[in-house]
Design an enzyme around this catalytic site. Structure first.
Site, PDB file in Angstrom:
ATOM      1  N   ARG A  27       0.811  -1.221   0.000  1.00  0.00           N
ATOM      2  CA  ARG A  27       0.000   0.000   0.000  1.00  0.00           C
ATOM      3  C   ARG A  27       0.842   1.268   0.000  1.00  0.00           C
ATOM      4  O   ARG A  27       0.313   2.376  -0.107  1.00  0.00           O
ATOM      5  CB  ARG A  27      -0.916   0.012   1.228  1.00  0.00           C
ATOM      6  CG  ARG A  27      -1.837  -1.171   1.322  1.00  0.00           C
ATOM      7  CD  ARG A  27      -2.709  -1.072   2.540  1.00  0.00           C
ATOM      8  NE  ARG A  27      -3.529   0.127   2.489  1.00  0.00           N
ATOM      9  CZ  ARG A  27      -4.682   0.217   1.858  1.00  0.00           C
ATOM     10  NH1 ARG A  27      -5.172  -0.838   1.228  1.00  0.00           N
ATOM     11  NH2 ARG A  27      -5.360   1.341   1.847  1.00  0.00           N
ATOM     12  N   TRP A  34       2.894   6.084   1.739  1.00  0.00           N
ATOM     13  CA  TRP A  34       3.024   6.516   0.348  1.00  0.00           C
ATOM     14  C   TRP A  34       2.752   8.003   0.392  1.00  0.00           C
ATOM     15  O   TRP A  34       1.627   8.446   0.631  1.00  0.00           O
ATOM     16  CB  TRP A  34       1.997   5.799  -0.518  1.00  0.00           C
ATOM     17  CG  TRP A  34       2.157   6.061  -1.975  1.00  0.00           C
ATOM     18  CD1 TRP A  34       2.990   5.414  -2.846  1.00  0.00           C
ATOM     19  CD2 TRP A  34       1.450   7.031  -2.754  1.00  0.00           C
ATOM     20  NE1 TRP A  34       2.847   5.943  -4.110  1.00  0.00           N
ATOM     21  CE2 TRP A  34       1.917   6.922  -4.087  1.00  0.00           C
ATOM     22  CE3 TRP A  34       0.483   7.996  -2.468  1.00  0.00           C
ATOM     23  CZ2 TRP A  34       1.443   7.739  -5.113  1.00  0.00           C
ATOM     24  CZ3 TRP A  34       0.012   8.798  -3.490  1.00  0.00           C
ATOM     25  CH2 TRP A  34       0.491   8.660  -4.802  1.00  0.00           C
ATOM     26  N   ASN A  93      -4.176   7.111   6.980  1.00  0.00           N
ATOM     27  CA  ASN A  93      -4.128   6.793   5.552  1.00  0.00           C
ATOM     28  C   ASN A  93      -5.191   7.665   4.891  1.00  0.00           C
ATOM     29  O   ASN A  93      -6.372   7.511   5.176  1.00  0.00           O
ATOM     30  CB  ASN A  93      -4.451   5.303   5.352  1.00  0.00           C
ATOM     31  CG  ASN A  93      -4.747   4.955   3.910  1.00  0.00           C
ATOM     32  OD1 ASN A  93      -4.253   5.608   2.998  1.00  0.00           O
ATOM     33  ND2 ASN A  93      -5.546   3.933   3.694  1.00  0.00           N
ATOM     34  N   GLU A 134      -1.866  -3.397 -22.052  1.00  0.00           N
ATOM     35  CA  GLU A 134      -1.548  -4.006 -20.759  1.00  0.00           C
ATOM     36  C   GLU A 134      -0.095  -4.499 -20.744  1.00  0.00           C
ATOM     37  O   GLU A 134       0.618  -4.330 -19.744  1.00  0.00           O
ATOM     38  CB  GLU A 134      -2.545  -5.149 -20.479  1.00  0.00           C
ATOM     39  CG  GLU A 134      -2.287  -5.989 -19.250  1.00  0.00           C
ATOM     40  CD  GLU A 134      -2.323  -5.222 -17.935  1.00  0.00           C
ATOM     41  OE1 GLU A 134      -2.683  -4.042 -17.919  1.00  0.00           O
ATOM     42  OE2 GLU A 134      -1.941  -5.821 -16.913  1.00  0.00           O
ATOM     43  N   LYS A 162      -0.113  -0.286  -4.306  1.00  0.00           N
ATOM     44  CA  LYS A 162      -1.086  -1.258  -4.805  1.00  0.00           C
ATOM     45  C   LYS A 162      -2.486  -0.681  -4.884  1.00  0.00           C
ATOM     46  O   LYS A 162      -3.229  -0.959  -5.805  1.00  0.00           O
ATOM     47  CB  LYS A 162      -1.066  -2.487  -3.896  1.00  0.00           C
ATOM     48  CG  LYS A 162      -1.959  -3.619  -4.375  1.00  0.00           C
ATOM     49  CD  LYS A 162      -1.369  -4.297  -5.575  1.00  0.00           C
ATOM     50  CE  LYS A 162      -2.283  -5.344  -6.160  1.00  0.00           C
ATOM     51  NZ  LYS A 162      -1.971  -5.589  -7.568  1.00  0.00           N
TER      52      LYS A 162
END
Ligand code: F6R
Length: 615
Positions: free
Chosen positions: A27, A75, A101, A488, A610
């Protein structure tokens, strides 16, 4: 973004929190920190870098002994990643510690007010403002911590999952959420707090997921009380029994989570269709569709909203829905959709695709679609995630936890779910015949085995990766169902190896990108023997005559492309609509091996996280 972990109970908190942070590192991983109440004072350890750096710094720190604490892996949003900006943050008195967060959008004006009243700030973060606001309210209004948190949150604008505790009352942690996930693990005389259940899964299977706008006081020896932040009303907490197990979140002998997840695709796809697809009975059963079948059959249009890899899966579904169910589809970047003034009608079905179920832009797009009266259907992987709860109905992909930041099994399982929906609607609408329906079902059942076959090319792909690992650029071309696979493939290479890559519909090459082709340019072309095969073969010839290096993804036994391509990677034959499920496999492996050869951090590429819970 960011992962939060908390513990209150009778065990040592530090090892539990540290291990939990390692699991949540997907994360965010630019800095980390832990605060433990050691019976006397707060033991604090924070650092720029990863959780492993934090561990080194904390080791032998006896102040980190104690059984209540909080930890954070970050992050960065406000303030660069450094020791000072790392969480936990403290109030000016040193009594309150917080992890957060999310983003407090009005932190600047709150900071000015607090500064005018004499508060000082060490960091550049919005979180330090929030903890001081809580302290200010607690002191001024002489209220308990829970009440102070509630009043403070009613003054903030933004998103948060927070855990706060007061060292002068070290028997409780106050938690709250709005827009960022928060789970409480309920143990035997102990509680765990985390962004998802992975940090506490080996200790307890019982969890409460807070809903947006809820808070709780987690107090030792007491039942958890959950209430609404805005009006103080009590909510009956629902204790959920988790199905997740520890094996699913560990590497199982693979070097990286990404590789493990690539290899998990056969079983993940079986899990996706198991119980839903019944080829013997000629049936697809999906509760979210069955319960709303009329709505789907009358839909004038499907609008797909998603980001990144999930958006690519949405693009594949555009081809599938239009082909099989004859419903017009538009595929939108959620981040663009939410800020346009999109035309949405009551007869539209909006499908939101998200692995994490927490992506902020996708969530905002869903809210906008709902405000405009659309029916919103979610395709999520994480059970109980915010998006899965916000949508009107949905279908889980059942891919199991995806830890590697680069999405792999999420993509193929999303395509599987979307194919099932398209097939079900196609059959109900009569846009595909019964015999075709059976043929599709039988073929989808075989896809996991064909992926196993495609994975056998791994050794060959390692050799191809060796040749191109030092390329500076790379083009990916595909047509029809495989155009999104080209996008992708390019995204996978960019995000984990940091090599610049572009995906294009093969026929668009001559409208510009062909100018890039010379002997230095590797071009990955998806040229399966379906659909526009001859056209793609012509595109390969055009590349060859300009000396581009061709890596062709072809159907087993292909001979025509062999003469032109520098390298061929074979995948088994299948129905055109399912080719993306196979052609994407070698592209995942190619990116993976190039990144490993370049010594990049495959599972945690730089600057990424993520789950993107900020816009
Ligand atoms: C790329 C990748 C991202 C995600 C995107 C959406 O490998 O993982 O592009 O696909 O951030 O995330 P979800 O699907 O969780 O909404």
């Amino acid at each position: 973004m960011c992962g939060i972990v908390g513990y209150i109970g009778t065990q040592q908190a530090y090892p539990i929190i540290l291990k939990g942070l390692k699991r949540l590192e997907y994360r965010g991983y630019d800095s980390a920190g832990i605060a433990i109440y050691n019976g006397n004072d707060l033991g604090i350890c924070k650092t720029k870098g990863k959780v492993a750096d934090l561990q080194k710094k904390c080791e032998a720190n006896i102040e980190l002994e104690g059984s209540i604490g909080i930890g954070h892996t970050r992050w960065a949003t406000h303030g660069e990643p450094n020791d000072v900006n790392s969480h936990p943050h403290y109030s000016n008195s040193g009594n309150l510690a917080i992890i957060h967060n999310g983003i407090i959008e009005n932190y600047d004006s709150l900071k000015k007010e607090l500064s005018n009243r004499g508060y000082t700030f060490q960091s550049d973060t919005d979180t330090e403002v929030l903890v001081n606001l809580i302290e200010d309210i607690k002191t001024k209004e002489n209220v308990k911590l829970g009440k102070a948190v509630q009043i403070a949150l009613n003054q903030t604008v933004g998103a948060y999952a927070i855990a706060v505790f007061d060292k002068t009352k070290p028997n409780e942690i106050v938690v709250a959420r709005l827009g960022s996930p928060l789970a409480i693990g309920v143990g035997d005389n102990e509680y765990y707090i985390a962004s998802d259940a992975s940090p506490f899964i080996e200790y307890t299977k019982n969890a409460i997921y807070l809903e947006d706008g809820e808070m709780a006081v987690v107090r030792l020896g007491k039942e958890i009380k959950v209430r609404k932040i805005h009006d103080d009303s009590l909510v009956d907490p629902y204790v959920q029994e988790l199905q997740l197990n520890l094996d699913q979140i560990e590497k199982a002998g693979f070097d990286h989570f990404m590789l493990k997840e690539i290899y998990e695709q056969p079983s993940a796809i079986k899990d996706t269709y198991r119980g839903r697809m019944l080829p013997d009975q000629g049936l697809i059963r999906m509760a979210g569709i069955d319960d709303n079948l009329e709505r789907f059959l009358n839909a004038k249009r499907i609008v797909v909203v998603a980001c990144g890899t999930s958006w690519h899966a949405g693009l594949v579904s555009e081809y599938i829905f239009e082909d099989l169910a004859r419903i017009p589809v538009e595929v939108e970047y959620a981040s663009e959709f939410r800020y346009r003034n999109p035309v949405i009608n009551k007869d539209d079905i909006v499908i939101a695709i998200s692995q994490s179920g927490e992506t902020a832009d996708t969530m905002a797009a869903i809210k906008l679609a709902k405000e405009n009266g659309a029916f919103v259907f979610g395709v999520c992987n994480v059970v109980g995630s915010s998006i899965s709860r916000e949508t009107d109905a949905g279908a889980y992909t059942h891919a199991g936890p995806e830890i590697g930041v680069a999405s792999t099994k999420a993509f193929t399982t999303q395509i599987t779910v979307l194919s099932l929906i398209a097939l079900k609607l196609g059959k109900a609408k009569g846009t595909i015949s019964n015999s075709d329906f059976h043929m599709y079902l039988n073929e989808l059942e075989l896809i996991p085995y064909k992926i196993e076959k495609a994975l056998e090319s791994n050794e060959h792909i390692i050799k191809v990766a060796e040749v191109y690992k030092d390329a500076k650029n790379c083009l990916y071309l595909g047509r029809g169902f495989n155009f999104p696979v080209a996008l992708e493939g390019a995204l996978k290479l960019k995000e984990i190896s940091y090599i610049h890559a572009e995906g294009y519909p093969a026929a668009e090459m001559k409208h510009g990108p062909i100018a890039l082709i010379d002997e230095q340019m590797p071009v990955v072309v998806i040229a399966t023997k379906k659909g526009h095969y001859e056209k793609v073969v012509s595109n390969i010839q055009e590349i060859k005559s300009r000396k581009g290096k061709i890596i062709a993804i072809v159907t087993e036994g292909d001979t025509a492309v062999r003469e032109m391509a520098d390298h061929m990677i074979e995948v088994p034959d299948t129905i055109e609509a399912f080719t993306p499920l196979l052609t994407t496999i070698p592209l995942q492996l190619l990116s993976y091996h190039i990144a490993v050869m370049l010594d990049k951090n495959v599972d945690q590429p730089r600057n990424l996280a993520k789950s993107v819970t900020v816009e």
